[in-house]
Write a protein that holds these residues in place. Structure first.
Motif, mmCIF file in Angstrom:
data_model
loop_
_atom_site.group_PDB
_atom_site.id
_atom_site.type_symbol
_atom_site.label_atom_id
_atom_site.label_comp_id
_atom_site.label_asym_id
_atom_site.label_seq_id
_atom_site.Cartn_x
_atom_site.Cartn_y
_atom_site.Cartn_z
ATOM 1 N N ALA A 175 -28.490 -45.047 -36.400
ATOM 2 C CA ALA A 175 -28.094 -43.927 -35.604
ATOM 3 C C ALA A 175 -26.643 -44.151 -35.437
ATOM 4 O O ALA A 175 -25.865 -43.116 -35.259
ATOM 5 N N LEU A 176 -26.157 -45.457 -35.301
ATOM 6 C CA LEU A 176 -24.817 -45.583 -35.032
ATOM 7 C C LEU A 176 -23.811 -45.271 -36.195
ATOM 8 O O LEU A 176 -22.568 -44.789 -36.136
ATOM 9 N N ASP A 177 -24.365 -45.658 -37.515
ATOM 10 C CA ASP A 177 -23.861 -45.365 -38.659
ATOM 11 C C ASP A 177 -23.632 -43.814 -38.829
ATOM 12 O O ASP A 177 -22.592 -43.147 -39.329
ATOM 13 N N THR A 178 -24.660 -42.956 -38.321
ATOM 14 C CA THR A 178 -24.590 -41.742 -38.362
ATOM 15 C C THR A 178 -23.588 -41.034 -37.314
ATOM 16 O O THR A 178 -22.759 -40.082 -37.779
ATOM 17 N N LEU A 179 -23.320 -41.566 -36.142
ATOM 18 C CA LEU A 179 -22.252 -41.086 -35.428
ATOM 19 C C LEU A 179 -20.906 -41.356 -35.914
ATOM 20 O O LEU A 179 -20.134 -40.617 -35.902
ATOM 21 N N ALA A 180 -20.754 -42.494 -36.772
ATOM 22 C CA ALA A 180 -19.589 -43.017 -37.383
ATOM 23 C C ALA A 180 -19.173 -41.999 -38.248
ATOM 24 O O ALA A 180 -18.029 -41.331 -38.487
ATOM 25 N N VAL A 259 -29.232 -37.796 -32.912
ATOM 26 C CA VAL A 259 -28.847 -36.339 -32.008
ATOM 27 C C VAL A 259 -28.945 -36.620 -30.567
ATOM 28 O O VAL A 259 -27.872 -36.179 -29.873
ATOM 29 N N MET A 260 -29.724 -37.485 -30.100
ATOM 30 C CA MET A 260 -30.081 -37.607 -28.701
ATOM 31 C C MET A 260 -28.835 -38.562 -27.901
ATOM 32 O O MET A 260 -28.279 -38.365 -27.029
ATOM 33 N N LEU A 261 -28.441 -39.544 -28.875
ATOM 34 C CA LEU A 261 -27.129 -40.318 -28.720
ATOM 35 C C LEU A 261 -25.992 -39.501 -28.453
ATOM 36 O O LEU A 261 -25.170 -39.491 -27.537
ATOM 37 N N ILE A 262 -25.921 -38.414 -29.376
ATOM 38 C CA ILE A 262 -24.748 -37.593 -29.657
ATOM 39 C C ILE A 262 -24.860 -36.785 -28.198
ATOM 40 O O ILE A 262 -23.644 -36.865 -27.471
ATOM 41 N N ALA A 263 -25.759 -36.241 -27.928
ATOM 42 C CA ALA A 263 -25.880 -35.481 -26.640
ATOM 43 C C ALA A 263 -25.802 -36.270 -25.470
ATOM 44 O O ALA A 263 -25.138 -35.974 -24.591
ATOM 45 N N LEU A 264 -26.104 -37.561 -25.368
ATOM 46 C CA LEU A 264 -25.960 -38.390 -24.176
ATOM 47 C C LEU A 264 -24.378 -38.865 -24.105
ATOM 48 O O LEU A 264 -24.144 -38.645 -22.877
ATOM 49 N N LEU A 265 -24.078 -38.888 -25.347
ATOM 50 C CA LEU A 265 -22.495 -39.470 -25.097
ATOM 51 C C LEU A 265 -21.486 -38.250 -24.685
ATOM 52 O O LEU A 265 -20.560 -38.382 -23.884
ATOM 53 N N LEU A 266 -21.869 -37.069 -25.045
ATOM 54 C CA LEU A 266 -21.137 -36.038 -24.838
ATOM 55 C C LEU A 266 -21.245 -35.518 -23.178
ATOM 56 O O LEU A 266 -20.431 -35.094 -22.739
ATOM 57 N N CYS A 267 -22.305 -35.801 -22.629
ATOM 58 C CA CYS A 267 -22.704 -35.713 -21.188
ATOM 59 C C CYS A 267 -22.188 -36.427 -20.597
ATOM 60 O O CYS A 267 -21.603 -36.347 -19.476
ATOM 61 N N LEU A 268 -22.103 -37.776 -20.970
ATOM 62 C CA LEU A 268 -21.391 -38.986 -20.138
ATOM 63 C C LEU A 268 -19.816 -38.424 -20.399
ATOM 64 O O LEU A 268 -19.143 -38.717 -19.181
ATOM 65 N N LEU A 269 -19.146 -38.029 -21.237
ATOM 66 C CA LEU A 269 -17.774 -37.743 -21.560
ATOM 67 C C LEU A 269 -17.612 -36.414 -20.339
ATOM 68 O O LEU A 269 -16.550 -36.375 -19.840
ATOM 69 N N GLY A 270 -18.514 -35.451 -20.516
ATOM 70 C CA GLY A 270 -18.383 -34.302 -19.617
ATOM 71 C C GLY A 270 -18.229 -34.877 -17.967
ATOM 72 O O GLY A 270 -17.684 -34.233 -17.340
ATOM 73 N N ALA A 271 -19.277 -35.781 -17.962
ATOM 74 C CA ALA A 271 -19.184 -36.267 -16.279
ATOM 75 C C ALA A 271 -17.849 -36.873 -16.035
ATOM 76 O O ALA A 271 -17.390 -36.561 -14.959
ATOM 77 N N VAL A 272 -17.330 -37.777 -16.932
ATOM 78 C CA VAL A 272 -16.083 -38.356 -16.495
ATOM 79 C C VAL A 272 -14.950 -37.180 -16.624
ATOM 80 O O VAL A 272 -14.172 -37.387 -15.527
ATOM 81 N N VAL A 273 -14.891 -36.189 -17.137
ATOM 82 C CA VAL A 273 -13.787 -35.161 -17.153
ATOM 83 C C VAL A 273 -14.074 -34.329 -15.907
ATOM 84 O O VAL A 273 -13.333 -34.284 -14.962
ATOM 85 N N MET A 274 -15.426 -34.196 -15.328
ATOM 86 C CA MET A 274 -15.615 -33.682 -14.127
ATOM 87 C C MET A 274 -15.129 -34.358 -13.055
ATOM 88 O O MET A 274 -14.855 -34.002 -11.962
ATOM 89 N N LEU A 275 -15.326 -35.621 -13.068
ATOM 90 C CA LEU A 275 -14.883 -36.883 -12.170
ATOM 91 C C LEU A 275 -13.171 -36.836 -12.036
ATOM 92 O O LEU A 275 -12.808 -37.045 -10.888
#
Length: 286
Positions: A175-180, A259-275
């Motif tokens: 999964a991490l290799d796929t993200l890379a 795919v779930m890792l991608i969505a989770l990372l994007l949501c975390l990034l979105g939360a940081v932006v909103m903060l």
């Protein structure tokens, strides 16, 4: 007599352990990721409402995700023979009236339909992940997922805790290799990657489940667990038939985890932006 009792106890122990390992390999990591996505998406919703306002956030991101969310419920309702009473695909803002939802009925005496309550409850997560994966294939192609396609799930991996641990390590590495691969290979310069990230964020940020969904998931999962235990109790002495099915399905899990890792990372990034937006608003406000 004592030998027979000991054999029965040993057999029952094997049934319980095998059932646990089968269920964990089949959906354990996915449920852990799903719970993480549920928590982060819910937090993101609240932060976005405070930072940029519900209407702006809904118009820019949530409308697509809300539709996919409700279709996820309905998709599994249909598969498991539930009767859909009402479906509303848009508007999750309580101030604007009735929120998006799927109302359905099922026969509680029908074991298949009772198991379906679990899948219907977590349907937005499974269906949303499938949709994001299809977006990835359409916009990025399938080459990025090659590290996961080479993974092989064998029955030996599901027969012990160590084997399950090794399998999960292999899936995580793939999964991490796929993200890379997704964020490499010159994709950052390609507009298709940014369209994919936007769509993945829109879908992934609307994966949080309602209290009713979580209650239904618990009820349906209990039924599923009992069914697996009974099947193993009846068949384990003849051969590990359930494990063979888990082995077949497990080879596809790695793609979903990526795919779930991608969505989770994007949501975390979105939360940081909103903060950050909230922090800037506080500074400007003073």
């Amino acid at each position: 007599m004592e030998g027979a009792v000991g054999s029965i106890i040993t057999y029952l122990g094997n049934v319980i352990l095998t059932s646990f390992l089968q269920l964990f390999v089949l959906m354990g990591p996915g449920l852990i990721l799903a719970f993480g996505m549920h928590l982060v998406a819910g937090r993101l919703d609240r932060l976005a409402t405070r930072a940029i306002g519900w209407k702006v956030y809904y118009s820019l991101f949530s409308i697509i995700g809300t539709i996919i969310h409700e279709l996820g419920h309905a998709f599994f309702n249909l598969i498991f023979g539930h009767k859909i009473l009402k479906i509303k695909l848009t508007n999750r803002d309580p101030s604007q009236g009735e929120t998006a939802h799927v109302a359905y009925a099922y026969n509680p005496r029908n074991i298949y339909q009772r198991i379906g309550v679990f899948f219907s409850a977590i349907g937005p997560i499974i269906f949303g992940t499938i949709v994001i994966f299809l977006f990835a294939l359409l916009l990025l192609g399938g080459d990025e997922f090659v590290p996961l396609k080479n993974l092989q799930t064998t029955s030996e991996m599901i027969e012990s805790i160590q084997g399950v641990s090794n399998l999960l390590s292999s899936i995580l590495g793939g999964a991490l290799d796929t993200l890379a691969n997704i964020f490499g290979n010159g994709n950052l310069k390609d507009w298709k990657l940014w369209v994919f990230l936007y769509l993945a964020f829109s879908v992934g940020s609307n994966i949080s489940l309602s209290p009713a969904d979580l209650k239904g998931a618990a009820t349906g999962f209990l039924t599923l667990m009992l069914v697996v235990l009974v099947i193993n109790l009846v068949t384990l002495w003849m051969g590990d038939f359930v494990t063979q099915g888990v082995q077949f399905i497990g080879q596809f899990n790695g793609v979903f985890y990526a795919v779930m890792l991608i969505a989770l990372l994007l949501c975390l990034l979105g939360a940081v932006v909103m903060l950050l937006i909230l922090g800037i608003r506080r500074v400007v406000g003073h």
